[in-house]
Write an enzyme that holds these catalytic residues in place. Structure first.
Site, mmCIF file in Angstrom:
data_model
loop_
_atom_site.group_PDB
_atom_site.id
_atom_site.type_symbol
_atom_site.label_atom_id
_atom_site.label_comp_id
_atom_site.label_asym_id
_atom_site.label_seq_id
_atom_site.Cartn_x
_atom_site.Cartn_y
_atom_site.Cartn_z
ATOM 1 N N LYS A 195 -20.320 59.732 -29.463
ATOM 2 C CA LYS A 195 -21.775 59.604 -29.430
ATOM 3 C C LYS A 195 -22.307 60.570 -28.389
ATOM 4 O O LYS A 195 -21.989 60.479 -27.206
ATOM 5 C CB LYS A 195 -22.156 58.176 -29.076
ATOM 6 C CG LYS A 195 -23.648 57.991 -28.926
ATOM 7 C CD LYS A 195 -24.034 56.546 -28.782
ATOM 8 C CE LYS A 195 -25.518 56.415 -28.530
ATOM 9 N NZ LYS A 195 -25.919 55.015 -28.386
ATOM 10 N N LYS A 248 -22.071 60.563 -34.027
ATOM 11 C CA LYS A 248 -23.519 60.371 -33.940
ATOM 12 C C LYS A 248 -24.121 61.330 -32.938
ATOM 13 O O LYS A 248 -23.576 61.455 -31.856
ATOM 14 C CB LYS A 248 -23.753 58.927 -33.495
ATOM 15 C CG LYS A 248 -25.171 58.584 -33.213
ATOM 16 C CD LYS A 248 -25.255 57.182 -32.750
ATOM 17 C CE LYS A 248 -26.690 56.950 -32.333
ATOM 18 N NZ LYS A 248 -26.826 55.768 -31.535
HETATM 19 C C1 PBG Z 1 -28.122 52.132 -28.329
HETATM 20 C C2 PBG Z 1 -28.295 52.996 -29.515
HETATM 21 C C3 PBG Z 1 -29.078 54.152 -29.679
HETATM 22 C C4 PBG Z 1 -28.994 54.490 -31.028
HETATM 23 C C5 PBG Z 1 -28.144 53.571 -31.629
HETATM 24 N N1 PBG Z 1 -27.712 52.679 -30.682
HETATM 25 C C6 PBG Z 1 -29.955 54.884 -28.747
HETATM 26 C C7 PBG Z 1 -29.481 55.516 -27.530
HETATM 27 O O1 PBG Z 1 -28.288 55.638 -27.256
HETATM 28 O O2 PBG Z 1 -30.365 55.886 -26.754
HETATM 29 C C8 PBG Z 1 -29.725 55.629 -31.680
HETATM 30 C C9 PBG Z 1 -29.966 55.502 -33.139
HETATM 31 C C10 PBG Z 1 -31.018 56.392 -33.687
HETATM 32 O O3 PBG Z 1 -31.555 57.304 -33.025
HETATM 33 O O4 PBG Z 1 -31.338 56.199 -34.865
HETATM 34 N N2 PBG Z 1 -27.318 52.605 -27.332
#
Ligand code: PBG
Length: 324
Positions: A195, A248
């Site tokens: 991520k 992601k």
């Molecule tokens: C929580 C999380 C996030 C997303 C999914 N889980 C945001 C972040 O890390 O700030 C992002 C999903 C999206 O942008 O659609 N940690």
């Protein structure tokens, strides 16, 4: 052999031929639809930066889940907007927490739908970070206990799968141990293994009301410049017992999806995130692009890169388009 004997255009002449030799067959069977649960009853509030996506109370979530099921989408992933936030995200563990209640409501409706939960603290902490804070730092190990407890409470409420998105080290192992210790050894973990610290999460933070109040997430989410590090993250999660790994965002990281697909024999998911969705929506509203065509091209590209599971806000539209 080469031209004029070899003519690739021969196989592009008709839709029947193109269909026959198509290498990637997009299908709703790989889609997961993200949803935002808030407290209350009959609440349905559109997220301004994400047209068609809502913050909804559990009763409304159930109604939309019926639609999702009817479209042949196999699952949803739930994000919670709690009534109260504190420094440690205590409400994320509550038996009557927003996500826990929504899971129960979906269960009660007896839908043929996988209920996946996002496991993280940022939606539940008053500072908006994904872990607990000590001396101005987001601390790793103290966060693991809370994440494991949160995953357990989701499983107890009836979640089918848990998906940790916090990027703390060791969280897959901690969650696996906690689930197994309570007889939830059959609940799979999808980890957001690679991520990245991304600007494409902007609209999500409006939807989930989870923007960090100070600093950013660079001390735990990955540097967009790195790809070998992604392989290491996946390897560590595999050692800790992960079942499915996720990359992601999706579009700026198709090379990572391909790399993980080639290197590891494990199901690969990709999250087509909020910013990727909002850009398409905004351009389509301006008639600068053709929404249906662009969305199907994007999802096909993500699948072609190697993701067999795609988490996407376009899931319902795409499922409809693939049917007709
Ligand atoms: C929580 C999380 C996030 C997303 C999914 N889980 C945001 C972040 O890390 O700030 C992002 C999903 C999206 O942008 O659609 N940690």
């Amino acid at each position: 052999m080469s031209f004029p004997i070899d003519r690739p255009r021969r196989l592009r002449r008709t839709e029947a031929l193109r269909g026959l030799v198509r290498e990637t067959r997009l299908s709703a069977a790989g889609f997961i639809y993200p949803m935002f649960v808030c407290p209350g009853n009959k609440v349905r509030k559109e997220v301004s930066s994400m047209p068609g996506i809502y913050q909804q109370s559990a009763d409304q979530i159930v109604e939309e889940c019926r639609e999702v099921e009817a479209l042949g989408i196999p699952g949803v992933i739930l994000f919670g907007l709690p009534e109260k936030k504190d420094a440690r995200g205590a409400t994320s563990l509550a038996v009557d927490g927003v996500v826990q209640k929504a899971i129960e409501a979906i269960r009660k409706a007896k839908l043929n739908l996988l209920v996946i939960t996002d496991v993280c603290l940022c939606e539940y902490t008053d500072h908006g970070h994904c872990g607990v804070i000590e001396n101005g730092e987001i601390v790793n190990d103290a966060t693991l206990e809370i994440l494991a407890e949160q995953a357990l409470s989701h499983a107890r409420a009836g979640a089918d799968v848990v998906a940790p998105s916090d990027m703390m080290d060791g969280r897959v192992g901690a969650i696996r141990a906690e689930l197994d210790a309570h007889k939830f050894e059959n609940i799979p973990i999808i980890s957001y293994a690679a991520k990245y610290c991304s600007g494409f999460y902007g609209p999500f933070r409006e939807a989930a009301e989870s923007a960090p109040k100070f600093g950013d997430r660079r001390s735990y989410q990955m540097d967009p410049a790195n790809s070998r590090e992604a392989m290491k993250e996946v390897e560590l999660d595999l050692e800790e017992g992960v079942d499915v790994i996720m990359v992601k965002p999706a579009l700026p990281y198709l090379d990572i999806i391909r790399g993980v697909r080639d290197r590891f024999d494990i199901p690969v998911a990709a999250y087509n995130v909020s910013g990727e969705f909002s850009m398409v929506k905004a351009a389509a509203q301006n008639h600068w692009i053709e929404e249906k065509r662009v969305v199907l091209e994007i999802l096909t590209g993500i699948q072609r890169a190697g993701a067999q599971i795609i988490l996407t806000y376009h899931a319902k539209d795409a499922a409809r388009w693939l049917r007709s």
